[in-house]
Design a protein around this motif. Structure first.
Motif, PDB file in Angstrom:
ATOM      1  N   ASP A 233       0.826  -1.216   0.000  1.00 54.29           N
ATOM      2  CA  ASP A 233       0.000   0.000   0.000  1.00 54.29           C
ATOM      3  C   ASP A 233       0.858   1.262   0.000  1.00 54.29           C
ATOM      4  OD1 ASP A 233      -2.422  -1.359  -0.063  1.00 54.29           O
ATOM      5  OD2 ASP A 233      -2.523  -1.528   2.114  1.00 54.29           O
ATOM      6  N   ALA A 236       2.528   1.575  -3.416  1.00 56.51           N
ATOM      7  CA  ALA A 236       1.539   1.943  -4.436  1.00 56.51           C
ATOM      8  C   ALA A 236       1.226   3.428  -4.344  1.00 56.51           C
ATOM      9  CB  ALA A 236       0.269   1.113  -4.259  1.00 56.51           C
ATOM     10  N   ALA A 237       1.114   3.930  -3.118  1.00 57.31           N
ATOM     11  CA  ALA A 237       0.863   5.365  -2.933  1.00 57.31           C
ATOM     12  C   ALA A 237       2.043   6.180  -3.435  1.00 57.31           C
ATOM     13  CB  ALA A 237       0.602   5.649  -1.454  1.00 57.31           C
ATOM     14  N   THR A 241      -0.389   4.870  -7.776  1.00 59.52           N
ATOM     15  CA  THR A 241      -1.244   3.898  -8.459  1.00 59.52           C
ATOM     16  C   THR A 241      -2.053   3.152  -7.410  1.00 59.52           C
ATOM     17  OG1 THR A 241       0.346   2.072  -8.343  1.00 59.52           O
ATOM     18  CG2 THR A 241       0.515   3.541 -10.251  1.00 59.52           C
ATOM     19  N   SER A 242      -3.013   2.381  -7.871  1.00 59.93           N
ATOM     20  CA  SER A 242      -3.761   1.530  -6.953  1.00 59.93           C
ATOM     21  C   SER A 242      -2.894   0.328  -6.563  1.00 59.93           C
ATOM     22  CB  SER A 242      -5.042   1.033  -7.618  1.00 59.93           C
ATOM     23  OG  SER A 242      -4.731   0.132  -8.665  1.00 59.93           O
ATOM     24  N   ARG A 243      -3.273  -0.329  -5.482  1.00 65.08           N
ATOM     25  CA  ARG A 243      -2.562  -1.524  -5.021  1.00 65.08           C
ATOM     26  C   ARG A 243      -2.520  -2.579  -6.128  1.00 65.08           C
ATOM     27  NH1 ARG A 243      -1.899  -4.336   0.131  1.00 65.08           N
ATOM     28  NH2 ARG A 243      -1.804  -6.588  -0.259  1.00 65.08           N
ATOM     29  N   ARG A 244      -3.670  -2.798  -6.776  1.00 67.00           N
ATOM     30  CA  ARG A 244      -3.769  -3.825  -7.810  1.00 67.00           C
ATOM     31  C   ARG A 244      -2.877  -3.479  -9.002  1.00 67.00           C
ATOM     32  NH1 ARG A 244      -9.456  -5.804 -10.616  1.00 67.00           N
ATOM     33  NH2 ARG A 244      -8.542  -7.359 -12.033  1.00 67.00           N
ATOM     34  N   THR A 245      -2.920  -2.203  -9.435  1.00 65.98           N
ATOM     35  CA  THR A 245      -2.096  -1.781 -10.570  1.00 65.98           C
ATOM     36  C   THR A 245      -0.611  -1.881 -10.229  1.00 65.98           C
ATOM     37  OG1 THR A 245      -3.806  -0.282 -11.367  1.00 65.98           O
ATOM     38  CG2 THR A 245      -1.559   0.121 -12.138  1.00 65.98           C
TER      39      THR A 245
END
Length: 324
Positions: A233, A236-237, A241-245
């Motif tokens: 997380d 990603a931040a 981007t999102s966690r999934r991306t």
């Protein structure tokens, strides 16, 4: 009546390696105060002298007829991985194994046994540099790339170069017992048994840069901050981007999960610190982000099959450094 000495047939081939030849030659011609341990016979397919890679010629004791009376047959390496052994040698090795002899392929000598079909469905070892090639050529062989040597139903194969000594000493132990094998080891100034396996000697490539510039910047950041604990997380931040991306892009770029990548980089740094410093393992675990010495030791042992202490003893620059 004096018991017959075990007969060892040592195969020579064109352009053989002097080192690979000398390992079994020295081991099986060893003479202790108790006397000789083996009857060594040097063999070439046509019984004619053969030249080594350079500046050495060997006069054999005979041809492949000697393989038919041997208790142990040794192929010490192989000169060209693309060249199949001739049919006469293949047949002689097959006959030897069928009647109960030990058939041994040291280092690239495993190729000869594999070409002969003797290793199909069985475990084997060879030099780690040949792993990819061997696996493609001989998909039916169960290659064990950590083992220093493998004994599978009297078909014995070894890893590269120095592992030939371990393999030959194992054969001395099998035929003459541990007491004699330990004497031979002391005479040759080598350990009677080495801890760990081939994994500790395999070069671990440094992860290359990817084609994703954003991921490259992130990898540089992670390498500079391995001691920090990183969550998906948070990263990603950081990458906006999102966690999934983030997870998808990271795996596509590196071929690994974030967790696996971090463990790999932390182990690389651990190895470097063990080899070049006297820093205790407790402190190394903090510097590399393993959090606890136990976690570091567990990951290190799983990857390299030796402890950090044994790694430092083998590869460290400071022989007298504190080792924990």
């Amino acid at each position: 009546m004096t018991a017959r000495l075990p007969i060892v047939a040592l195969i020579v081939y064109p352009d053989f390696s002097p080192f690979h030849f000398s390992v079994p030659y020295m081991m099986f011609s060893a003479q202790l105060p108790e006397g000789r341990l083996f009857e060594l016979r040097i063999v070439s397919s046509d019984a004619r002298p053969l030249a080594a890679e350079r500046a050495m010629t060997v006069q054999p004791d005979g041809g492949l007829e000697l393989v038919d009376i041997a208790d142990i047959v040794v192929v010490p390496g192989w000169h060209d991985l693309n060249v199949r052994p001739d049919a006469a040698l293949v047949a002689a090795l097959a006959r030897a194994h069928a009647r109960g002899a030990y058939v041994v392929g040291l280092c690239y000598g495993a190729y000869v046994l594999a070409y002969a079909g003797l290793l199909d469905g069985r475990r084997a070892s060879t030099h780690w540099m040949a792993e990819a090639d061997f696996s493609v050529r001989f998909p039916r062989v169960k290659l064990d790339m950590n083992a220093l040597y493998v004994d599978e139903e009297r078909l014995i194969t070894s890893a590269g170069t120095g592992a030939g000594l371990d393999c030959c000493l194992y054969l001395v132990r099998e035929w003459c017992g541990p007491k004699i094998a330990n004497k031979v080891a002391r005479t040759m100034v080598i350990p009677p048994h080495r801890e760990g396996g081939q994994a500790q000697f395999i070069e671990q490539p440094v992860a290359a840069s990817t084609e994703d510039s954003q991921v490259n910047r992130l990898l540089d950041y992670l390498r500079e901050n391995l001691a920090t604990q990183h969550s998906i997380d948070d990263l990603a931040a950081r990458a906006a981007t999102s966690r999934r991306t983030f997870t998808r892009h990271f795996h596509k770029a590196t071929g690994m999960t974030l967790g696996d990548w971090l463990v790999n980089e932390r182990l690389q740094q651990t190895r470097e610190l063990l080899e070049t410093t006297a820093i205790p393992v407790e402190r190394i675990s903090e510097l590399t982000g393993f959090q606890t010495p136990l976690a570091l030791r567990q990951h290190f042992k799983k990857r390299f099959h030796v402890s950090p202490r044994d790694w430092r003893r083998t590869f460290g620059e400071k022989a007298g450094a504190e080792q924990r």
